[in-house]
Design an enzyme around this catalytic site. Structure first.
Site, short mmCIF file in Angstrom:
data_model
loop_
_atom_site.label_atom_id
_atom_site.label_comp_id
_atom_site.label_asym_id
_atom_site.label_seq_id
_atom_site.Cartn_x
_atom_site.Cartn_y
_atom_site.Cartn_z
N PHE A 97 29.20 43.68 18.11
CA PHE A 97 28.10 44.12 17.24
C PHE A 97 27.86 45.61 17.32
CE2 PHE A 97 25.64 43.87 21.12
CZ PHE A 97 24.57 44.73 20.95
N LYS A 98 28.28 46.23 18.42
CA LYS A 98 28.04 47.67 18.59
C LYS A 98 28.72 48.50 17.49
CE LYS A 98 26.04 46.71 22.57
NZ LYS A 98 26.36 47.17 23.89
#
Length: 462
Positions: free
Chosen positions: A109-110
């Site tokens: 998700f980063k």
């Protein structure tokens, strides 16, 4: 829109300066001076936009010193490397939704925020004919996503600290196989909290920070939180609840409080969210905070979900600012108390406010594997151990709340093969970008958990 520090001594700075500053010069975290509120009608008008169009619409509300055409180019460029044109596809598993946040270049998700931040850095530095030395700490995913966001970019060097032996094999390979001249991976003898402490101490040395043009890619950088606000709106719009603009509960696996903080801002902006659910592993300081008012630092336990093996949630300070009704002095005193006494005290009145917004669960290591197995057997769908913490929260709470649940799926299961195989005896499909890593040359520097040693290393390699 102007920005200020949670500790009150830095005020009135514009967005671009906030991005480059990272940690505020008074040691606090930068936040917008106001949170733009949107009516239900305004929110509903956004629901048919593409991810990129939605990102532009939301980010414009927080960015007043970059022209719309330029911002649009930065946004669209940031999501070109994603393997799904929707950027964040949302699927339904039985009676809950799963928001797949892992379709970026490092499968976590980063990437959603760090692809944007890397392009933002490049634009700002080019406009100012300036340079930046980025320093950050990672418990696994931030490091690789940050490196992929800025590798080879002009005017940028990046120094990433990770706890030696405490990230997954795939996470380590994603970082250490990037050999660009501007990338420096540092394996620290210690925990993620040690790495994070070193980074914060370095940024607290304002003279050193200014002399060496230091910037941050950790979620202490406001631009990361801003980019993550977008996928709360987008995920909501993919559910049936959006048809009637009714409320949902959103579950977020979190250790550092950055991801769920973006959800908090989305809720404050008017997005119909009932509860934000903090899903923790055995490193459950945030669970203890919500359930017992106990924000006390304990020893870090190694788990199958290493990106959440954290005791000091660096973004918690931003939430405190709002919990304390924007009293910067209270924030500063609480953070000093945490540093000295390893805990912060909260009275019953404050905890009532907290529980109006948040609920929380904690998942044991054993239960984590059970959830991976249950989901696989029921849906033939494989989740990673961090996402499993979130799904466990859904299973525990879905009969308590009437509103539908969205669980944030934070990483591709192939990044945690050993845990997945232990749970189900089956290897997840490994994306080509991960399959190629084993045979690549690696480069990493090992250092003790010492602020001065890291400072010297940075100076030596500038």
């Amino acid at each position: 829109m102007k920005y200020m520090s949670t500790r009150g001594k830095v005020k009135g700075i514009n967005f671009q300066d906030a991005v480059l500053m990272g940690l505020a010069d008074d040691g606090g975290l930068l936040i917008p001076e106001e949170i733009p509120f949107m009516s239900i009608n305004e929110i509903e008008a956004l629901k048919d936009k593409s991810y990129q169009e939605l990102a532009l619409a939301i980010m414009k509300k927080y960015i007043s010193d970059i022209g719309e055409t330029t911002l649009e180019k930065i946004v669209f460029k940031s999501y070109e490397a994603f393997d799904d044109e929707r950027v964040v596809p949302v699927i339904k598993l039985g009676d809950f939704y799963l928001s797949e946040l892992f379709h970026g270049p490092t499968y976590a998700f980063k990437d959603v925020a760090l692809q944007f931040l890397g392009n933002l850095f490049e634009y700002i530095l080019d406009q100012r004919n300036d340079y930046l030395n980025i320093i950050g700490a990672t418990s696994g995913d931030t490091g690789s996503a940050a490196i992929y966001g800025v590798r080879g970019k002009k005017g940028i060097k990046i120094f990433i600290l990770h706890p030696k032996g405490r990230v997954s094999r795939m996470q380590e390979l994603q970082m250490t196989t990037v050999l660009d001249d501007n990338v420096f991976n540092i394996a620290v003898e210690g925990t993620f909290d040690d790495c994070q402490y070193i980074v914060k101490e370095i940024f607290s040395d304002v003279e050193f920070k200014r002399e060496h043009h230091l910037g941050s890619i950790n979620s202490i950088n406001w631009a990361r939180v801003l980019a993550q606000i977008v996928y709360y709106f987008y995920s909501y719009f993919q559910t049936d609840a959006a048809d009637s603009m009714s409320k949902v509960n959103i579950v977020v696996p979190t250790g550092n409080f950055g991801n769920i903080l973006a959800g908090f801002y989305a809720k404050r902006m008017g997005l119909p969210i009932n509860k934000l659910v903090i899903a923790t592993n055995e490193n459950n300081i945030l669970y203890r905070f919500v359930k017992e008012g106990d924000y006390s630092i304990k020893n870090v336990v190694q788990t199958y979900s290493p990106s959440m093996d954290i005791q000091i949630a660096s973004n918690f300070e931003r939430f405190l600012f709002y919990l304390f009704e924007e009293d910067a002095d209270k924030v500063r005193k609480s953070m000093e108390q945490l540093k000295v006494e390893k805990k912060i005290f909260f009275n019953d009145e404050l905890m009532e406010k907290v529980r109006e917004v948040f609920d929380a669960t904690s998942t044991s290591n054993e239960r984590n594997l059970e959830v991976i197995k249950e989901i696989y057997e029921k849906y033939k769908y494989i989740v990673d151990p961090h996402t499993a913490c979130g799904i466990d929260a859904v299973l525990k709470l879905k009969n308590i709340y009437d509103e539908p649940f969205i669980a944030m799926s934070t990483a591709h299961p192939a990044k945690f093969i050993d845990s997945v195989v232990k749970a189900i005896g089956v290897k997840p499909e490994i994306p080509r970008g991960l399959r190629e890593l084993e045979d690549k040359e690696k480069r990493v520097y090992e250092l003790d958990a010492n602020v001065n040693l890291v400072k010297k290393f940075i100076e030596k390699n500038l």
